[in-house]
Structure formats: C-alpha cells, structure tokens
Design a protein around this motif. Sequence first.
Motif, PDB file in Angstrom:
ATOM      1  N   LEU A  48       0.905  -1.154  -0.035  1.00 57.08           N
ATOM      2  CA  LEU A  48      -0.181  -0.074  -0.079  1.00 57.08           C
ATOM      3  C   LEU A  48       0.862   1.415   0.007  1.00 57.08           C
ATOM      4  N   ARG A  49       0.932   1.976  -1.086  1.00 56.84           N
ATOM      5  CA  ARG A  49       1.546   3.434  -1.015  1.00 56.84           C
ATOM      6  C   ARG A  49       0.663   4.694  -0.859  1.00 56.84           C
ATOM      7  N   TYR A  50       0.974   5.340  -0.044  1.00 52.15           N
ATOM      8  CA  TYR A  50       0.426   6.472   0.482  1.00 52.15           C
ATOM      9  C   TYR A  50       0.981   7.798  -0.152  1.00 52.15           C
ATOM     10  N   ALA A  51      -0.124   8.749  -0.211  1.00 51.17           N
ATOM     11  CA  ALA A  51       0.397   9.940  -0.951  1.00 51.17           C
ATOM     12  C   ALA A  51       1.248  10.809   0.094  1.00 51.17           C
ATOM     13  N   SER A  52       0.940  10.923   1.197  1.00 46.41           N
ATOM     14  CA  SER A  52       1.636  11.699   2.145  1.00 46.41           C
ATOM     15  C   SER A  52       2.874  11.002   2.720  1.00 46.41           C
ATOM     16  N   LYS A  53       4.140  11.787   2.779  1.00 43.53           N
ATOM     17  CA  LYS A  53       5.100  11.430   3.254  1.00 43.53           C
ATOM     18  C   LYS A  53       5.237  10.785   4.594  1.00 43.53           C
ATOM     19  N   GLU A  54       4.173  11.444   5.612  1.00 38.02           N
ATOM     20  CA  GLU A  54       4.203  10.997   6.926  1.00 38.02           C
ATOM     21  C   GLU A  54       3.699   9.808   7.047  1.00 38.02           C
ATOM     22  N   THR A  55       3.059   9.264   6.090  1.00 42.11           N
ATOM     23  CA  THR A  55       2.363   7.839   6.088  1.00 42.11           C
ATOM     24  C   THR A  55       3.314   6.898   5.664  1.00 42.11           C
ATOM     25  N   GLU A  56       4.007   5.779   6.439  1.00 40.67           N
ATOM     26  CA  GLU A  56       4.732   5.036   5.925  1.00 40.67           C
ATOM     27  C   GLU A  56       4.016   3.799   4.912  1.00 40.67           C
ATOM     28  N   ASP A  57       4.447   3.261   3.975  1.00 43.04           N
ATOM     29  CA  ASP A  57       4.135   2.416   3.047  1.00 43.04           C
ATOM     30  C   ASP A  57       3.877   1.140   3.849  1.00 43.04           C
ATOM     31  N   GLU A  58       2.735   0.264   3.671  1.00 44.81           N
ATOM     32  CA  GLU A  58       2.603  -0.961   4.352  1.00 44.81           C
ATOM     33  C   GLU A  58       2.727  -2.210   3.311  1.00 44.81           C
ATOM     34  N   GLU A  59       3.279  -3.292   3.771  1.00 43.66           N
ATOM     35  CA  GLU A  59       3.215  -4.467   3.056  1.00 43.66           C
ATOM     36  C   GLU A  59       2.564  -5.644   3.601  1.00 43.66           C
ATOM     37  N   LYS A  60       2.118  -6.454   2.878  1.00 36.66           N
ATOM     38  CA  LYS A  60       1.206  -7.735   3.749  1.00 36.66           C
ATOM     39  C   LYS A  60       1.660  -8.929   2.749  1.00 36.66           C
ATOM     40  N   GLU A  61       1.824 -10.025   3.254  1.00 35.01           N
ATOM     41  CA  GLU A  61       1.924 -11.100   2.532  1.00 35.01           C
ATOM     42  C   GLU A  61       0.588 -11.827   2.559  1.00 35.01           C
ATOM     43  N   LEU A  62      -0.063 -12.144   1.427  1.00 34.73           N
ATOM     44  CA  LEU A  62      -1.367 -12.828   1.630  1.00 34.73           C
ATOM     45  C   LEU A  62      -1.556 -13.754   0.670  1.00 34.73           C
ATOM     46  N   SER A  63      -2.599 -14.643   0.975  1.00 32.40           N
ATOM     47  CA  SER A  63      -3.096 -15.878   0.007  1.00 32.40           C
ATOM     48  C   SER A  63      -3.517 -14.920  -1.162  1.00 32.40           C
ATOM     49  N   LEU A  64      -3.850 -15.808  -2.137  1.00 32.21           N
ATOM     50  CA  LEU A  64      -4.422 -15.296  -3.337  1.00 32.21           C
ATOM     51  C   LEU A  64      -5.973 -14.987  -2.994  1.00 32.21           C
ATOM     52  N   GLU A  65      -6.788 -15.970  -2.078  1.00 32.08           N
ATOM     53  CA  GLU A  65      -8.241 -15.571  -1.814  1.00 32.08           C
ATOM     54  C   GLU A  65      -8.164 -14.480  -0.984  1.00 32.08           C
ATOM     55  N   ASP A  66      -7.261 -14.251  -0.035  1.00 33.26           N
ATOM     56  CA  ASP A  66      -7.299 -12.981   0.820  1.00 33.26           C
ATOM     57  C   ASP A  66      -7.003 -11.866   0.158  1.00 33.26           C
ATOM     58  N   ALA A  67      -6.147 -11.795  -1.119  1.00 30.01           N
ATOM     59  CA  ALA A  67      -5.846 -10.620  -1.815  1.00 30.01           C
ATOM     60  C   ALA A  67      -6.850 -10.255  -2.642  1.00 30.01           C
ATOM     61  N   PHE A  68      -7.690 -11.440  -3.121  1.00 35.10           N
ATOM     62  CA  PHE A  68      -8.909 -10.928  -3.709  1.00 35.10           C
ATOM     63  C   PHE A  68      -9.801 -10.134  -3.154  1.00 35.10           C
ATOM     64  N   ASN A  69     -10.120 -10.880  -1.758  1.00 34.99           N
ATOM     65  CA  ASN A  69     -11.344  -9.991  -0.805  1.00 34.99           C
ATOM     66  C   ASN A  69     -10.543  -8.592  -0.299  1.00 34.99           C
ATOM     67  N   PHE A  70      -9.466  -8.448  -0.037  1.00 34.53           N
ATOM     68  CA  PHE A  70      -8.633  -7.219   0.210  1.00 34.53           C
ATOM     69  C   PHE A  70      -8.983  -6.203  -0.912  1.00 34.53           C
ATOM     70  N   LEU A  71      -8.651  -6.732  -1.912  1.00 32.32           N
ATOM     71  CA  LEU A  71      -8.663  -5.813  -3.275  1.00 32.32           C
ATOM     72  C   LEU A  71     -10.054  -5.236  -3.546  1.00 32.32           C
ATOM     73  N   LYS A  72     -10.980  -6.401  -3.421  1.00 29.10           N
ATOM     74  CA  LYS A  72     -12.501  -6.271  -3.794  1.00 29.10           C
ATOM     75  C   LYS A  72     -13.050  -5.315  -2.662  1.00 29.10           C
TER      76      LYS A  72
END
Length: 127
Positions: free
Chosen positions: A57-81
């Motif tokens: 997850l990339r954020y516009a403001s420099k104050e908010t640090e980018d986040e990374e998550k390792e997900l299964s394909l099904e979890d990624a589908f639900n997250f993106l949806k």
Amino acid sequence: MPYQDVFVLFWDQVKESIHEGRFAKLTMAKTIGKPNLKNIFVRPIYSKEDFKVLVKLRYASKETEDEEKELSLEDAFNFLKSHLKTSFSTVLLFTTTKDVTFKINKKDAGKITENVPTFRDVTQAKK
C-alpha cells in the motif's frame, strides 16, 4: 454488467496467469476523491509449497509509511475487492503475454480491456 460480476471474471484471468506462470504485477489505480492511499501493488511470491502475493500500500503523504502484507490469493481478492469503488476505480493486471485493465464507469458497470504486454519477465517480490 455490474462491476462486482465483471471483477470476478477479471480475477479469473489473474488466477489463470498465476497458474501459467505469466503473472508479473497487479496495480490498483485511479483513486476516487483525494484519499491518502495512492496505489496498491501486488507482486507474486512463488514457492514450492504454495503461492502468495506481496501487497504493498503506497500512500500520498510522506508522513504515512508504506505498508506491506503477505497474503494468499483468496485473501488478496477479498482485500482488493474491498477497495473497489471506495478507493479505486481501475485495476491493471500485467502478465508476460498481455495487460488486462478492469474499470468501473459512472454507472457502476465494469469493463475489461486487453493490451500488449508491458512486462516480458516475471519478477518476484522481495520479502
């Protein structure tokens, strides 16, 4: 066709590209409004046991640090949806054989278009 149904068809192409080893990257773009969340990137993590993706997850403001998550394909589908129509209106699938774009229009209808591939090779995410 409602965008939710079209997104399922789009996701079938994502799964097919992963199964065939052609999945390079997926990007959520075209933000709705002016959210702090600027983009969501999905990269493959292939292993012998299973397939996972690294969601960044990339954020516009420099104050908010980018986040990374390792997900299964099904979890990624639900997250993106969950980010469709609330944060983003476009999802781009990059494979080694074609680029596929999913868009939601103002009438909440989904549309899929295909273009020539941007990527020639699959680059795995670095954990």
